[in-house]
Write a protein that holds these residues in place. Structure first.
Motif, PDB file in Angstrom:
ATOM      1  N   ALA A 179       0.832  -1.200   0.000  1.00 37.99           N
ATOM      2  CA  ALA A 179       0.000   0.000   0.000  1.00 37.99           C
ATOM      3  C   ALA A 179       0.869   1.252   0.000  1.00 37.99           C
ATOM      4  CB  ALA A 179      -0.908   0.005   1.227  1.00 37.99           C
ATOM      5  N   ASN A 180       2.201   1.056  -0.005  1.00 33.56           N
ATOM      6  CA  ASN A 180       3.125   2.184   0.030  1.00 33.56           C
ATOM      7  C   ASN A 180       3.228   2.848  -1.332  1.00 33.56           C
ATOM      8  OD1 ASN A 180       3.941   1.834   2.770  1.00 33.56           O
ATOM      9  ND2 ASN A 180       5.123   0.058   2.119  1.00 33.56           N
ATOM     10  N   GLY A 181       3.679   4.070  -1.323  1.00 32.03           N
ATOM     11  CA  GLY A 181       3.864   4.830  -2.558  1.00 32.03           C
ATOM     12  C   GLY A 181       5.032   4.313  -3.382  1.00 32.03           C
ATOM     13  N   SER A 182       5.161   4.831  -4.589  1.00 34.15           N
ATOM     14  CA  SER A 182       6.173   4.360  -5.529  1.00 34.15           C
ATOM     15  C   SER A 182       7.596   4.757  -5.132  1.00 34.15           C
ATOM     16  CB  SER A 182       5.866   4.886  -6.932  1.00 34.15           C
ATOM     17  OG  SER A 182       5.919   6.302  -6.931  1.00 34.15           O
ATOM     18  N   GLU A 183       7.770   5.634  -4.162  1.00 39.47           N
ATOM     19  CA  GLU A 183       9.100   6.054  -3.721  1.00 39.47           C
ATOM     20  C   GLU A 183       9.669   5.140  -2.639  1.00 39.47           C
ATOM     21  OE1 GLU A 183      10.824   8.689  -5.107  1.00 39.47           O
ATOM     22  OE2 GLU A 183       9.164   8.641  -6.533  1.00 39.47           O
ATOM     23  N   THR A 184       8.902   4.159  -2.192  1.00 38.92           N
ATOM     24  CA  THR A 184       9.318   3.299  -1.092  1.00 38.92           C
ATOM     25  C   THR A 184      10.333   2.258  -1.555  1.00 38.92           C
ATOM     26  OG1 THR A 184       7.170   3.578  -0.054  1.00 38.92           O
ATOM     27  CG2 THR A 184       8.481   1.720   0.703  1.00 38.92           C
TER      28      THR A 184
END
Length: 195
Positions: A179-184
């Motif tokens: 569920a994390n953003g693409s920068e993770t």
């Protein structure tokens, strides 16, 4: 004599002052910010008889700007905003979060309980930095916004559905859902035992 009270029935007088002779106004200082006051004037007669006016319409002092806006207490989907204030305990605050320090867009907003100095804001994106701004909601309409607090990131959400696939004699591919953003970024560990 001029009296100030926070209720129109003057059950408790908060301030009283005797004016100069012939005066038609009296200033009061050091009042509580964002508080509604009522006034009444009493003519002090030479023979001791006093004639009091009716209570004035209520008038609120200005709200003061909240200070020390900060965010903390982060989880993967919530952050706690906090602030300091000298406003009355009847003051509500609007808490806004933004992912940009210049607040070009407000991502989440919530109104606090009366007199609160913190507010939890939930349903946030995981692993995302949020900045807080707190506004004292003034009784007289002159709201006062704080400076923007330093940014704080929500925690990263744990990946789910870890699996191995596409195996060859010497290689496997690990995959997961998130569920994390693409920068993770993720750390992937392989082991020869499940424990």
């Amino acid at each position: 004599r001029v009296e100030l009270a926070t209720s129109a029935d003057f059950t408790a007088v908060d301030r009283a002052s005797t004016s100069a002779k012939g005066a038609t106004s009296q200033a009061f200082a050091s009042l509580t910010p964002n508080t509604t006051y009522y006034a009444r004037a009493t003519a002090l007669a030479f023979n001791g008889a006093e004639q009091a006016s009716a209570a004035s319409a209520g008038k609120a002092t200005l709200a003061v700007t909240p200070t020390g806006a900060a965010v903390g207490g982060e989880t993967a989907t919530a952050i706690t905003a906090s602030w300091s204030t000298t406003n009355s305990v009847d003051t509500f605050y609007r808490v806004e979060l933004s992912t940009s320090a210049d607040f070009t867009a407000v991502d989440r907003a919530s109104t606090s309980a009366k007199g609160a100095t913190s507010q939890v804001l939930a349903s946030l994106a995981s692993n995302t930095t949020y900045y807080a701004r707190v506004t004292a909601l003034a009784f007289n309409g002159a709201n006062q916004a704080s400076a923007v607090g330093a940014g704080k990131a929500t925690l990263a959400a744990a990946p789910t559905g870890a699996a191995l696939g596409a195996e060859t004699a010497a290689a496997v591919t690990a995959s997961w859902s998130t569920a994390n953003g693409s920068e993770t970024l993720y750390r992937v560990e392989l082991a020869t035992s499940a424990d």
